[in-house]
Design a protein around this motif. Structure first.
Motif, mmCIF file in Angstrom:
data_model
loop_
_atom_site.group_PDB
_atom_site.id
_atom_site.type_symbol
_atom_site.label_atom_id
_atom_site.label_comp_id
_atom_site.label_asym_id
_atom_site.label_seq_id
_atom_site.Cartn_x
_atom_site.Cartn_y
_atom_site.Cartn_z
ATOM 1 N N ILE A 1 0.892 -1.319 -0.227
ATOM 2 C CA ILE A 1 0.015 -0.109 0.122
ATOM 3 C C ILE A 1 1.021 1.362 0.091
ATOM 4 O O ILE A 1 0.203 2.324 -0.095
ATOM 5 C CB ILE A 1 -1.069 -0.006 1.338
ATOM 6 N N CYS A 2 1.963 1.439 0.003
ATOM 7 C CA CYS A 2 2.791 2.491 -0.160
ATOM 8 C C CYS A 2 2.475 3.165 -1.304
ATOM 9 O O CYS A 2 2.560 2.849 -2.595
ATOM 10 C CB CYS A 2 4.252 2.225 -0.062
ATOM 11 N N VAL A 3 2.274 4.654 -1.308
ATOM 12 C CA VAL A 3 1.794 5.331 -2.257
ATOM 13 C C VAL A 3 3.254 6.176 -2.874
ATOM 14 O O VAL A 3 3.009 6.965 -3.741
ATOM 15 C CB VAL A 3 0.762 6.167 -2.298
ATOM 16 N N ARG A 4 4.186 5.907 -2.325
ATOM 17 C CA ARG A 4 5.587 6.880 -2.468
ATOM 18 C C ARG A 4 5.024 8.424 -2.291
ATOM 19 O O ARG A 4 5.535 8.944 -3.300
ATOM 20 C CB ARG A 4 6.165 6.408 -3.633
ATOM 21 N N CYS A 5 4.495 8.848 -1.410
ATOM 22 C CA CYS A 5 3.838 10.033 -1.133
ATOM 23 C C CYS A 5 5.210 11.015 -0.521
ATOM 24 O O CYS A 5 5.572 12.118 -0.558
ATOM 25 C CB CYS A 5 3.072 10.140 0.086
ATOM 26 N N GLY A 6 6.423 10.181 -0.019
ATOM 27 C CA GLY A 6 7.552 10.775 0.537
ATOM 28 C C GLY A 6 7.344 11.385 1.683
ATOM 29 O O GLY A 6 8.264 12.133 2.184
ATOM 30 N N ALA A 7 6.234 11.272 2.472
ATOM 31 C CA ALA A 7 5.947 11.857 3.759
ATOM 32 C C ALA A 7 7.054 11.505 4.888
ATOM 33 O O ALA A 7 7.547 12.027 5.763
ATOM 34 C CB ALA A 7 4.695 11.784 4.411
ATOM 35 N N CYS A 8 7.581 10.175 4.647
ATOM 36 C CA CYS A 8 8.549 9.558 5.498
ATOM 37 C C CYS A 8 10.093 10.044 5.017
ATOM 38 O O CYS A 8 10.804 9.808 5.808
ATOM 39 C CB CYS A 8 8.336 8.051 5.632
ATOM 40 N N ALA A 9 10.056 10.505 3.990
ATOM 41 C CA ALA A 9 11.415 10.638 3.375
ATOM 42 C C ALA A 9 12.555 11.338 4.147
ATOM 43 O O ALA A 9 13.690 10.702 4.484
ATOM 44 C CB ALA A 9 11.511 11.277 1.784
ATOM 45 N N CYS B 1 3.859 8.231 8.483
ATOM 46 C CA CYS B 1 3.200 7.921 7.238
ATOM 47 C C CYS B 1 1.512 7.646 7.311
ATOM 48 O O CYS B 1 1.090 7.170 8.412
ATOM 49 C CB CYS B 1 3.811 6.157 7.144
ATOM 50 N N PRO B 2 0.869 8.063 6.419
ATOM 51 C CA PRO B 2 -0.425 8.214 6.461
ATOM 52 C C PRO B 2 -0.996 6.605 6.748
ATOM 53 O O PRO B 2 -2.366 6.451 7.001
ATOM 54 C CB PRO B 2 -0.807 9.099 5.158
ATOM 55 N N TYR B 3 -0.407 5.688 6.381
ATOM 56 C CA TYR B 3 -0.997 4.104 6.420
ATOM 57 C C TYR B 3 -0.219 3.524 7.715
ATOM 58 O O TYR B 3 -0.306 2.459 7.736
ATOM 59 C CB TYR B 3 -0.922 3.767 5.291
ATOM 60 N N GLY B 4 0.603 4.402 8.217
ATOM 61 C CA GLY B 4 1.330 3.756 9.356
ATOM 62 C C GLY B 4 2.518 2.507 8.934
ATOM 63 O O GLY B 4 2.646 1.788 9.638
HETATM 64 S S1 SF4 Z 1 4.938 8.107 4.194
HETATM 65 FE FE1 SF4 Z 1 4.231 6.033 3.869
HETATM 66 S S2 SF4 Z 1 3.104 5.918 1.952
HETATM 67 FE FE2 SF4 Z 1 4.050 7.788 1.876
HETATM 68 S S3 SF4 Z 1 6.094 6.898 0.950
HETATM 69 FE FE3 SF4 Z 1 6.534 6.831 3.024
HETATM 70 S S4 SF4 Z 1 5.893 4.667 3.374
HETATM 71 FE FE4 SF4 Z 1 5.081 5.245 1.277
#
Ligand code: SF4
Ligand code: SF4
Lengths: 339, 540
Positions: free
Chosen positions: B92-100, B172-175
């Protein structure tokens, strides 16, 4: 490269529809067969995905605790960030799903010399909220085409959404909002070095697809003005399972329908399933009550742990224990005799 | 290779400049300071782990077993079937980059593969490329690739450059918890004999002797006696520590480093003074002499093997409940895993109840294990401790939340409550670097080895930077924490980035402040540093 591939795929779809409907006149295929097939794929795919996730157990209660635990009675625990009960978990999930709680936390780190700075960075949150909520409202608004008579709430939603009476037909606020959200999300992917670096073609593809969907829809409403009565005839036919294809609906409508068909069919098999997946996330959907309520791991429950027992250990270190004056446990020998 | 100066270390780090090459085309460089040594064959063998052999990560040939690929693919399938977390996070990762830019290793290295999302992608790409049709069909366009030996090397490099701190999971929005992915990736690597010695040797020692460095029962006792002599010198009190005492009310388990390593020993002295003050009926065990659990950094099975000893010992000693010392990953294991993997608790254990205040620790009613900070905070709240915080006036203190107790437990208020009562000068680090957003020490999850120093200093940089901030602003000179790995690794980190700051456990400060009946007038703290005001007095 990734961007181009995704863009080509979406443009290719327009060409395909043009060929299929405009040239070959395959109205039934594009107006009935493909939408039905896509919807079925969506349903079956989604159920398959959910069953597939559910089949794997959650062996440990690995809640990510983002707030104070519930411990001593005089310490206030954080009900939303460290939920202690299922009801609080429900609240946490609601906040996550409806308001994107975690994204709201977002920060941006900047390095200047050897000093780090953190700035609040809510743009991603805002873009995501704009996009997801408008998409949702637009979907609900579309129920107008699938119901007769149109239920009051949907009518009302429509009125509110076009409240400002800009242009004719009135401009929907959500149309503006979703375009803004999409543009932001796309630009961010293109411009932000980090996000750009992690993006696959499969990240751009749904963006372009939804762009296409929104734009074709808006063109239909504000510019090309397809015949809404015929459209409703078709959509009502689809929901009542008596599909018929009225003539005279513009090509643009078929493009729109094709985009949504591809989107829903693609949905279960791509990252878009995050919409359903988030509900399954064990770091968010479990209470932080680990020491109060035991969580069962199905694949360990009847498998006792293997380890060096005290008595085995005592045998090994008997001399050291004796010389240090630490007690020798006689029970170890009793048990041996008994067995 | 000598470590560059602090001002130079981050010179090349830029969060907004990414390599020109696609990440699937870059390879890690195994240079000294940036990887940990491989497990010694004898250690691997003794633990019964697969494929013991002589090899090192900088070797060209890792001597993987001939069927390594099959083993890895089967292992991936197996983990997906047993862990919903793994399956879901792969999907389910959408590669939103919030965690980057949330990972301290990214912030300290600028290496894009240290963005949690890419760290996870290293495995996700293989899952897609080897197990899904779309991945096989579209390859890189879908973010998919094949499993090769280079991929294994890359996994080793980056899954041992993640401290399983879970900071990414907060944002991460999905944890999605990259720590969980790292835990499983390491588990998978173990199946083909890819491992590090710094983790496996303590695991071996814990499994067969009892604790990380293999202290035997008499050595533990000697160490404790040594510390008791120091206590006597400082306070004039003759104290005994009960060892392996059957029928005691409480079994006290703490990370073994507290027995022998500075500054953990001062924390241990703090515990002992507190227990003496209370007249607590407790015992420590030389068998279950390790609260820490490097098995947690190895495999779930290994974690269980090491941890099972605690309940086993509690049962044998017929204690009523268990009190746990200050430790980060020990507490993640105790809080989130113990009950599931070793429970239900033996029947002789009762719901923990403080013998002093009568407080029943309802929140631990299933595991029967209480954190020492919960215990002490309760004592202070009931006014049961006489404290003289001025004895800590040499220190201007800040508090480091360790990752595991923060994001895998949520104990934030208890240690702060204690600190506010035992010291006069307490300042928080900036909001974005504490509590659930706390930064890792940079050396957690078994990466606290000397050969890894460069990466440790880089990974610890965001933490050190926040300490530097309060050091400059408030004159902070003491970094308090409730974690044994912190106590081991923050001193070198501080020494590198903010040398004016020392490190201590919370209960060291408790031990300093505690006014104990029958003690002599203290002139030094537990470190034999003269108390503030004492020197001047004597000079008069
Ligand atoms: S914050 Fe979550 S959904 Fe977004 S890129 Fe990182 S792991 Fe993926
Ligand atoms: S768990 Fe911590 S170290 Fe690992 S990727 Fe996430 S933030 Fe980085």
């Amino acid at each position: 490269m990734n961007v181009v591939a995704a863009l080509i795929a979406v443009i290719g779809m327009v060409i395909l529809v043009w060929l299929g409907v405009g040239v070959l006149k395959l109205y039934t295929l594009f107006g009935v067969v493909i939408p039905y097939a896509a919807f079925l794929t969506f349903l079956i795919g989604l159920v398959y995905r959910m069953v597939n996730w559910a089949k794997s157990p959650v062996p440990f209660k690995i809640t990510t605790t983002c707030g104070q635990q519930k411990s001593l009675p005089w310490i206030r625990h954080s009900r939303l960030e460290s939920p202690a009960t299922n009801f609080e978990v429900f609240l946490r999930m609601a906040l996550e799903v409806l308001a994107f709680r975690s994204l709201f936390r977002n920060l941006r780190a900047d390095l200047r010399g050897r000093k780090l700075y953190y700035g609040s960075s809510k743009w991603l949150w805002l873009g995501a909220i704009l996009f997801h909520w408008s998409f949702f409202i637009i979907l609900v608004r579309h129920l107008r085409l699938f119901s007769y008579p149109v239920p009051g709430p949907i009518d009302l939603l429509d009125k509110v959404d076009s409240f400002f009476h800009i242009g004719l037909p009135h401009l929907y606020l959500t149309d503006v909002a979703i375009l803004a959200g999409l543009t932001f999300l796309l630009l961010r992917r293109l411009v932000d070095a980090k996000v750009n670096y992690i993006s696959h073609a499969s990240d751009y593809f749904p963006l372009f697809l939804i762009f296409g969907l929104v734009i074709s829809g808006m063109l239909m409403r504000y510019f090309f003005r397809v015949d809404i009565t015929s459209v409703k005839e078709l959509t009502m036919g689809l929901v009542t399972l008596h599909p018929k294809v009225p003539t005279g609906i513009g090509l643009i409508f078929y493009v729109h329908v094709f985009f949504i068909s591809v989107l829903v069919a693609y949905f279960p098999f791509s990252k878009l399933v995050h919409m359903v997946g988030v509900f399954f996330s064990p770091t968010r959907n479990l209470p932080n009550d680990n020491r109060r309520v035991r969580h069962i791991n199905p694949w360990w429950e009847n498998v006792p742990p293997k380890f060096l027992t005290y008595c085995e250990w005592q045998e090994k270190f008997k001399e050291q224990l004796e010389s240090a004056g630490q007690p020798i446990d006689e029970d170890c020998y009793k048990e041996k005799k008994e067995s | 290779m000598a470590l560059p100066k602090p001002d130079e270390l981050l010179r090349d780090v830029n969060y907004d400049r990414m390599p020109a090459k696609h990440w699937m085309d870059t390879k890690p460089e195994f240079r000294p300071g940036a990887y940990c040594y491989a497990g010694k064959p004898s250690v691997v063998e003794e633990l019964g782990l697969p494929f013991p052999r002589e090899w090192q990560p900088h070797d060209e040939d890792w001597k993987l077993p001939p069927n390594w690929k099959e083993i890895v693919l089967n292992a991936i399938k197996d983990r997906a079937e047993r862990f919903r977390s793994f399956k879901l996070f792969m999907d389910i990762c959408v590669r939103c980059g919030a965690c980057a830019d949330k990972c301290h290793f990214f912030l300290g290295t600028g290496d894009p593969k240290n963005m949690p999302v890419l760290r996870a992608e290293l495995l996700r790409s293989v899952v897609k490329g080897e197990f899904t049709r779309s991945g096989k069909l579209f390859g890189r366009l879908a973010g998919a690739r094949k499993l090769t030996e280079d991929v294994i090397k890359e996994w080793f490099y980056y899954y041992y450059q993640c401290t399983e701190c879970r900071r990414c999971s907060v944002f991460c929005p999905y944890g999605i918890d990259t720590a969980e992915i790292t835990i499983l990736a390491r588990e998978i690597l173990h199946e083909i004999g890819v491992n590090i010695n710094w983790i496996l040797e303590p695991v071996r020692n814990s499994a067969f002797i009892g604790n990380h460095i293999g202290l035997q029962p008499h050595t533990i006792q000697e160490n404790i006696e040594f510390l008791l002599m120091d206590i006597e010198e400082i306070t004039g009190l003759k104290i005994e520590v009960p060892i392996n005492k059957k029928g005691a009310e409480i079994l006290f388990v703490t990370p073994s480093a507290d027995f022998f390593a500075e500054p953990g020993i001062y924390t241990f002295m703090g515990y002992v003074l507190l227990f003496h003050y209370l007249g607590l009926d407790y015992t420590i065990s030389t068998y279950a002499s390790e609260g820490g659990n490097f098995g947690f950094f190895t495999t779930h099975e290994m974690m269980r093997k090491l941890h099972a000893k605690i309940y086993h010992e509690a049962e044998r000693l017929k204690v009523k409940w268990i009190l746990g010392g200050e430790c980060g990953h020990m507490w993640r294991v105790v809080h989130q895993y113990e009950d599931t993997m070793c429970g239900p608790a033996p029947s002789n254990l009762e719901v923990p109840k403080s013998p002093i205040t009568g407080t029943v620790f309802e929140h631990a009613k299933s595991t029967k294990i209480v954190h020492i900070c919960e215990f002490t905070a309760d004592l202070i709240a009931h006014g049961k401790l006489q404290l003289d915080p001025s004895r800590n006036d040499n220190y201007v203190v800040t508090f480091h939340d360790s990752c595991n107790t923060s994001r895998g437990m949520g104990i934030f208020e208890e240690p702060r409550f204690i600190l506010r009562h035992v010291v006069n000068n307490f300042y928080e680090m900036p909001e974005n670097t504490i509590r659930e957003k706390t930064f890792c020490c940079g050396s957690g999850s078994g990466l606290n080895t000397d050969e890894y120093m460069e990466i440790r200093m880089r990974g610890g940089f965001p933490r050190a930077n926040a300490v530097e901030y309060v050091h400059e602003k408030y004159g902070v000179n003491m970094l308090a924490c409730i974690c044994a790995i912190d106590r081991a690794v923050l001193p070198p980190l501080m020494n590198y980035w903010v040398p004016e700051v020392q490190v201590c456990g919370v209960h060291e400060l408790v031990g300093n402040a505690l006014v104990i009946p029958g003690e002599k007038k203290r002139t030094t703290d537990l470190r034999f540093q003269p108390l503030k005001g004492v020197e001047e007095e004597e000079n008069v």
